[in-house]
Design a protein around this motif. Sequence first.
Motif, short mmCIF file in Angstrom:
data_model
loop_
_atom_site.label_atom_id
_atom_site.label_comp_id
_atom_site.label_asym_id
_atom_site.label_seq_id
_atom_site.Cartn_x
_atom_site.Cartn_y
_atom_site.Cartn_z
N GLY A 50 0.83 -1.21 0.00
CA GLY A 50 0.00 0.00 0.00
C GLY A 50 0.86 1.25 0.00
N ASN A 52 1.47 3.41 -2.32
CA ASN A 52 1.09 4.53 -3.18
C ASN A 52 0.30 5.61 -2.44
OD1 ASN A 52 -0.85 2.30 -3.13
ND2 ASN A 52 -2.16 3.70 -4.28
N SER A 53 -0.09 5.35 -1.19
CA SER A 53 -1.06 6.23 -0.55
C SER A 53 -0.77 6.39 0.93
CB SER A 53 -2.45 5.59 -0.74
OG SER A 53 -3.46 6.35 -0.15
N LEU A 55 -0.21 6.37 4.70
CA LEU A 55 0.91 6.04 5.60
C LEU A 55 2.02 5.29 4.87
CD1 LEU A 55 -1.05 4.89 8.80
CD2 LEU A 55 -0.46 7.20 8.04
N ARG A 75 -1.52 -2.07 -5.85
CA ARG A 75 -2.42 -2.73 -6.81
C ARG A 75 -2.81 -1.81 -7.97
NH1 ARG A 75 -8.16 -3.12 -3.51
NH2 ARG A 75 -8.07 -1.00 -2.70
N ASP A 102 -2.28 -7.43 -6.18
CA ASP A 102 -3.55 -7.31 -5.45
C ASP A 102 -3.44 -8.26 -4.27
OD1 ASP A 102 -6.04 -7.39 -4.37
OD2 ASP A 102 -7.10 -7.55 -6.28
N LEU A 103 -3.29 -7.69 -3.09
CA LEU A 103 -3.04 -8.50 -1.89
C LEU A 103 -4.23 -9.37 -1.51
CD1 LEU A 103 -1.35 -5.61 0.06
CD2 LEU A 103 -0.17 -7.68 -0.71
N ASN A 129 1.36 -2.90 5.52
CA ASN A 129 0.64 -1.65 5.78
C ASN A 129 -0.74 -1.59 5.12
OD1 ASN A 129 0.32 1.44 6.06
ND2 ASN A 129 0.40 1.13 3.84
N THR A 178 -1.55 -1.96 12.52
CA THR A 178 -2.87 -2.25 13.04
C THR A 178 -3.59 -0.92 13.32
OG1 THR A 178 -4.08 -3.41 14.79
CG2 THR A 178 -1.91 -2.56 15.39
N TYR A 205 -13.50 -4.29 10.51
CA TYR A 205 -12.15 -3.70 10.39
C TYR A 205 -11.40 -3.83 11.72
CZ TYR A 205 -8.73 0.15 10.24
OH TYR A 205 -7.59 0.91 10.32
N LYS A 209 -8.02 -5.92 12.78
CA LYS A 209 -6.86 -5.23 13.38
C LYS A 209 -6.47 -5.89 14.71
CE LYS A 209 -6.13 -2.58 10.06
NZ LYS A 209 -4.83 -2.53 9.41
N GLY A 238 -2.44 6.00 15.42
CA GLY A 238 -3.34 7.08 15.83
C GLY A 238 -4.31 7.34 14.69
N ALA A 240 -4.76 9.56 11.32
CA ALA A 240 -4.07 10.44 10.36
C ALA A 240 -4.97 10.73 9.15
CB ALA A 240 -2.78 9.77 9.91
N THR A 242 -5.60 10.57 5.79
CA THR A 242 -5.15 9.85 4.60
C THR A 242 -6.33 9.66 3.66
OG1 THR A 242 -5.66 7.70 5.57
CG2 THR A 242 -3.43 8.55 5.95
N GLY A 244 -7.49 6.96 2.65
CA GLY A 244 -8.29 5.85 3.17
C GLY A 244 -9.30 6.30 4.20
N1 LIG Z 1 -4.96 6.71 8.68
C1 LIG Z 1 -5.31 6.33 9.90
O1 LIG Z 1 -5.74 7.14 10.73
C2 LIG Z 1 -5.20 4.90 10.30
C3 LIG Z 1 -5.59 4.58 11.59
C4 LIG Z 1 -5.44 3.27 12.01
C5 LIG Z 1 -4.90 2.33 11.16
N2 LIG Z 1 -4.56 2.68 9.89
C6 LIG Z 1 -4.01 1.65 9.03
O2 LIG Z 1 -2.95 2.16 8.29
C7 LIG Z 1 -2.81 1.44 7.06
C8 LIG Z 1 -2.68 2.42 5.92
O3 LIG Z 1 -3.91 3.12 5.82
P1 LIG Z 1 -4.04 4.60 5.25
O4 LIG Z 1 -4.77 5.37 6.27
O5 LIG Z 1 -2.73 5.07 4.77
O6 LIG Z 1 -5.07 4.36 4.07
P2 LIG Z 1 -4.94 4.48 2.48
O7 LIG Z 1 -4.49 5.83 2.13
O8 LIG Z 1 -6.27 4.02 1.95
O9 LIG Z 1 -3.87 3.41 2.14
C9 LIG Z 1 -4.19 2.06 2.12
C10 LIG Z 1 -3.33 1.38 1.09
O10 LIG Z 1 -3.67 -0.02 1.05
C11 LIG Z 1 -3.77 -0.38 -0.32
N3 LIG Z 1 -4.58 -1.58 -0.53
C12 LIG Z 1 -5.83 -1.84 -0.07
N4 LIG Z 1 -6.24 -3.03 -0.53
C13 LIG Z 1 -5.23 -3.53 -1.29
C14 LIG Z 1 -5.07 -4.70 -2.05
N5 LIG Z 1 -6.03 -5.63 -2.13
N6 LIG Z 1 -3.90 -4.91 -2.70
C15 LIG Z 1 -2.92 -3.97 -2.66
N7 LIG Z 1 -3.03 -2.83 -1.96
C16 LIG Z 1 -4.17 -2.61 -1.29
C17 LIG Z 1 -4.40 0.82 -0.96
O11 LIG Z 1 -4.30 0.75 -2.36
P3 LIG Z 1 -5.27 1.63 -3.31
O12 LIG Z 1 -4.72 3.01 -3.30
O13 LIG Z 1 -5.17 0.93 -4.62
O14 LIG Z 1 -6.64 1.55 -2.71
C18 LIG Z 1 -3.56 1.92 -0.32
O15 LIG Z 1 -2.34 2.02 -0.97
C19 LIG Z 1 -4.01 0.52 6.98
O16 LIG Z 1 -3.68 -0.77 7.39
C20 LIG Z 1 -4.98 1.14 7.98
O17 LIG Z 1 -5.87 0.19 8.51
C21 LIG Z 1 -4.70 3.95 9.44
#
Ligand SMILES: NC(=O)c1ccc[n+]([C@@H]2O[C@H](COP(=O)([O-])OP(=O)(O)OC[C@H]3O[C@@H](n4cnc5c(N)ncnc54)[C@H](OP(=O)(O)O)[C@@H]3O)[C@@H](O)[C@H]2O)c1
Length: 320
Positions: A50, A52-53, A55, A75, A102-103, A129, A178, A205, A209, A238, A240, A242, A244
């Motif tokens: 992950g 590209n986006s 964290l 992906r 694609d995970l 991640n 997580t 979700y 986690k 925490g 953030a 993003t 997602g």
């Molecule tokens: N941001 C927060 O506050 C927060 C809080 C708690 C935990 N987290 C955890 O931090 C991690 C990163 O999240 P984020 O907030 O940075 O979100 P994000 O911007 O949506 O990043 C998630 C990444 O996972 C990739 N992904 C999802 N399904 C996939 C698949 N089947 N194959 C390959 N890649 C896949 C996404 O790809 P695409 O761009 O193609 O969708 C994206 O690159 C996650 O595990 C999330 O649960 C985040």
Amino acid sequence: MRYLYQLADSLAELTVVASYCSPGIKIRRKLFSDSDMDVDMTDRVVIVTGANSGLGRATCQELGRRNATVVLACRNPESGERAAAELREEFPKATFHLELVDLADRTSLRQFISRIQSTYKALDVLVNNAGVLLPKRSETADGIETTFATNVLSGFILTEHLMPLLAASGSGRVINVTSGGMYTQRYQVDDPEFRDGSFDGVRAYAQTKRAQVILTELWAEKIRATETSVTVNCMHPGWAATPGVRKSLPGFYNALQSILRTPEEGADTIAWLAISSAAPAFNGQLFFDRAVRRTHVFPRTRISNTARARLWNYCAERSD
Ligand SMILES: NC(=O)c1ccc[n+]([C@@H]2O[C@H](COP(=O)([O-])OP(=O)(O)OC[C@H]3O[C@@H](n4cnc5c(N)ncnc54)[C@H](OP(=O)(O)O)[C@@H]3O)[C@@H](O)[C@H]2O)c1
């Protein structure tokens, strides 16, 4: 003075919003010792899923700053290429390889693993991640519920199949990303794929986690028993800002937008676990803001060792 910051850290933990948002890390930064991040990662290979986006992307920047060889496991070809190109431009001394995967697709994951095995002799860090929070229950082409497949099973499979490469590096590190949301959930061992008909995306979700934290502990136990020099830890970032979070929790995002962490702040502990010379001292721990944290707030979220072993076996049976 350090005592005062430690007190502030403990008080911040009690106020979940401040702690999880930007003020939390701003307070705790005073406790960080940045000398252990003074590391050159030339020739060290790191996989970030992950990448590209959000964290994942922010983690790649910290790795790039230290000249690492980073495999961006993404992906989406367009955003993956864009991220790789931008990172290459920003950090010309580092190496960024885009690997499309694609995970949530077992065939794609298998092909990715085999490409990594044939390209690299050793792997220094694996950052599991990538994650999803979905509004509706869905299944992958392999018939696995998508949240479980992405958040739990893919990390398990990558860790298991890449363990020999991680061991070959001499001090491999696995970092599972997580979420603090897991504190609310007891892992439902009888229904890991949410088949009971009452799917709730946020609950599913948080359960996945929680499963990541349990698996992190089990990996560490297994590694200790074999005396392999690999560590497996998890962290929660925490909250953030993003893509997602914006997409999956728009109300939450809009309400807290002004105080949410930046992706860099959210990714800080991922980067610390991947880079820091201090991190290999830990195995099987949950981190938040560079410190070991408890894994349970509520006693009701604990499960027996038998139930934990069932989660492990459930993943192992699906990881060929
Ligand atoms: N941001 C927060 O506050 C927060 C809080 C708690 C935990 N987290 C955890 O931090 C991690 C990163 O999240 P984020 O907030 O940075 O979100 P994000 O911007 O949506 O990043 C998630 C990444 O996972 C990739 N992904 C999802 N399904 C996939 C698949 N089947 N194959 C390959 N890649 C896949 C996404 O790809 P695409 O761009 O193609 O969708 C994206 O690159 C996650 O595990 C999330 O649960 C985040």
